[in-house]
Design a protein around this motif. Structure first.
Motif, PDB file in Angstrom:
ATOM      1  N   LEU A 175       0.825  -1.722   0.027  1.00 23.90           N
ATOM      2  CA  LEU A 175       0.128   0.093   0.062  1.00 23.90           C
ATOM      3  C   LEU A 175       0.291   1.451  -0.095  1.00 23.90           C
ATOM      4  N   ALA A 176       1.580   1.273   0.891  1.00 19.18           N
ATOM      5  CA  ALA A 176       2.524   2.312   0.784  1.00 19.18           C
ATOM      6  C   ALA A 176       3.391   2.750  -1.192  1.00 19.18           C
ATOM      7  N   GLN A 177       3.985   1.658  -1.710  1.00 22.87           N
ATOM      8  CA  GLN A 177       4.478   1.721  -2.782  1.00 22.87           C
ATOM      9  C   GLN A 177       3.270   2.805  -3.580  1.00 22.87           C
ATOM     10  N   ALA A 178       2.330   1.599  -3.611  1.00 28.86           N
ATOM     11  CA  ALA A 178       1.292   2.585  -4.623  1.00 28.86           C
ATOM     12  C   ALA A 178       0.824   3.929  -3.703  1.00 28.86           C
ATOM     13  N   MET A 179       0.651   4.194  -2.759  1.00 27.17           N
ATOM     14  CA  MET A 179       0.049   5.275  -2.929  1.00 27.17           C
ATOM     15  C   MET A 179       1.335   5.907  -2.995  1.00 27.17           C
ATOM     16  N   ALA A 180       3.022   6.038  -2.631  1.00 23.45           N
ATOM     17  CA  ALA A 180       4.253   6.907  -3.148  1.00 23.45           C
ATOM     18  C   ALA A 180       4.035   6.889  -4.193  1.00 23.45           C
ATOM     19  N   LEU A 181       3.170   6.169  -5.163  1.00 19.54           N
ATOM     20  CA  LEU A 181       3.490   6.339  -7.064  1.00 19.54           C
ATOM     21  C   LEU A 181       1.735   6.997  -7.452  1.00 19.54           C
ATOM     22  N   ALA A 182       1.014   6.396  -6.881  1.00 11.80           N
ATOM     23  CA  ALA A 182      -0.007   7.560  -7.174  1.00 11.80           C
ATOM     24  C   ALA A 182       0.068   9.186  -6.342  1.00 11.80           C
ATOM     25  N   LEU A 183       0.854   9.312  -5.480  1.00 11.77           N
ATOM     26  CA  LEU A 183       0.875  10.944  -5.413  1.00 11.77           C
ATOM     27  C   LEU A 183       2.310  11.676  -6.351  1.00 11.77           C
ATOM     28  N   GLN A 184       2.698  11.132  -7.412  1.00 11.66           N
ATOM     29  CA  GLN A 184       4.251  11.322  -7.616  1.00 11.66           C
ATOM     30  C   GLN A 184       3.332  11.573  -9.027  1.00 11.66           C
TER      31      GLN A 184
END
Length: 447
Positions: free
Chosen positions: A54-63
């Motif tokens: 989830l942390a990786q998905a969130m970081a990519l989405a914010l980027q």
């Protein structure tokens, strides 16, 4: 009976490897083709690919979020509005020629400078700065919205992924058991009716597998769009760390978070809107005071043969237009902003109460499923398998026990997703990062 148990025991080993609530972190090199075909990628030890957290998905989405990029442009645009609000009026260069004959011509050149009175510039700057702060808070609110959307999409994909895995295991079991029943019918040990019932059950399971794959593709597409990636490029979901982070909101943490409601983005926006409307009211009040224009120049008279200084002062007379309409409008809009602030306060308090109650209910459901439902369903499944081996239970009874276990695990996934979605909604309401976990002991997931 022993021959029938051999494939069933092999399948039991397969399902017990699939059932634990964890995601393996290896997929095969043909994951793209498998995803496009609607199948989960095969695992392989040769080409390890990190599972998606989830942390990786969130970081990519914010980027990659276009909404955040648009909000960032709003922030930069508001900087220009502040600069423009502080700009002073430009001077005006004027020239005037009287008479076109060279002998009697009079030429005037003068510079006119408007001078603002009544604090207009300060009021403009204050209103622009408050609007800039509002845009910054709106950007933070959009970040929280993106985090909430990613959390929801992540768990939707995780649930769909596990449903496909469970449906695949169920389909394999149905196929193996149907084959075993067919052999028993050929051997004359059971009625052909049992074979028909087994095939009907297998077809039903296959339909469920097709539905699960369709839902998984849709969920992957939504998650990939939020992350700025193609659905076929997504790695399998790894939500095991989130299972271990299921925590209850203790009273101390609840009181701490409740104290942060005053800084909720929605309330900050509403308060800033009141301040901005007040500043705009001050600006309209200041505009009732007329500005003066000072003029300095020189006048050249060819007939007299000399230059003359020109000094002027212009002052509008506020006889008919005293800006009274704009002042009244600004005052009423300020009153509206204050009423909106009061309404927003009530709305935020209600949302906080609903979200915390929803979180606690979901957390209680997760605990109950972990401690009572899942162990009982697992025990019933194992007993059904043993009874089928000994000839005490039919295939359909064994399949029913398996479905009960699948449904319990699916319910657990839904409850876990609801809990984390609610946590994301709390994050969105408070404008905080979802990673800020409450200080409570974690409870391990059922293994």
């Amino acid at each position: 009976m022993h021959r029938l148990w051999v494939p069933l025991a092999a399948l039991t080993t397969l399902t017990t490897a699939v059932f634990p609530l964890q995601v393996h972190s290896q997929v095969s090199t043909d994951s793209k083709e498998a995803a496009q075909a609607g199948h989960l990628p095969e695992r392989s030890a040769d080409t390890p690919v990190p599972a998606l957290t989830l942390a990786q998905a969130m970081a990519l989405a914010l980027q990659h979020s276009p909404e955040l990029r648009a909000a960032q442009q709003d922030v930069q645009a508001s900087e220009g509005a502040v600069i423009q609000a502080g700009a002073r009026p430009n001077p005006e260069l004027q020239t005037l020629m009287e008479d076109t004959r060279a002998q009697t011509r009079t030429t005037t050149v003068q510079l006119a400078q408007p001078i603002e009175l009544g604090g207009k510039r300060a009021a403009r700057v204050s209103a622009a700065q408050l609007a800039q702060t509002q845009v910054g808070i709106e950007w933070q609110a959009r970040r929280a919205q993106v985090r909430a959307d990613v959390t929801e999409a992540f768990f939707a994909s995780a649930i769909a992924q596990e449903r496909v895995r469970l449906a695949q295991a169920s389909s394999e079991l149905a196929a193996r058991a149907s084959l075993a029943v067919s052999k028993r019918v050929q051997a004359g040990k059971v009625s052909p009716v049992e074979e028909t019932r087994a095939k009907v059950a297998q077809a039903s399971v296959d339909v469920e597998l097709l539905q699960a794959r369709s839902e998984w593709r849709v969920a992957q597409q939504r998650l990939g769009s939020l992350m700025g990636q193609s659905a076929s490029d997504l790695a399998p979901i790894n939500w095991a760390p989130l299972v271990e982070s299921t925590v209850a909101l203790n009273p101390a943490f609840m009181n701490q978070q409740a104290g942060r409601l005053a800084d909720a983005p929605a309330l900050r926006q509403a308060r800033l809107e009141v301040d901005r409307r007040r500043a705009l009211t001050d600006l309209e009040e200041a505009r009732r005071i007329p500005d003066i224009t000072v003029t300095l120049g020189t006048k050249r008279s060819e007939e007299l043969g000399r230059n003359q200084a020109v000094i002027g002062l212009a002052l509008p007379l506020p006889l008919w237009d005293r800006n009274q309409g704009n002042v009244l409008q600004a005052m009423r809009l300020q009153d509206k902003a204050e009423a909106d602030l009061a309404a927003m306060q009530i709305r935020v308090d209600n949302q906080w109460t609903q979200l915390t109650e929803r979180y606690q209910a979901a957390h209680a459901e997760v605990q109950t499923l972990q401690q009572d439902v899942l162990p009982g369903a697992q025990s019933a499944w194992q007993a059904a398998v043993t009874g089928f081996e000994l000839g005490k239970f039919s295939f359909l009874e064994t399949l029913d026990a398996q479905r009960t276990l699948f449904q319990a695990r699916a319910q657990y996934l839904r409850a876990l997703a609801e809990m984390h979605r609610t946590a994301a909604d709390i994050d969105r309401l408070l404008g905080t990062e979802a990673s800020e976990a409450p200080p409570a002991s974690s409870e391990k997931a059922h293994q």
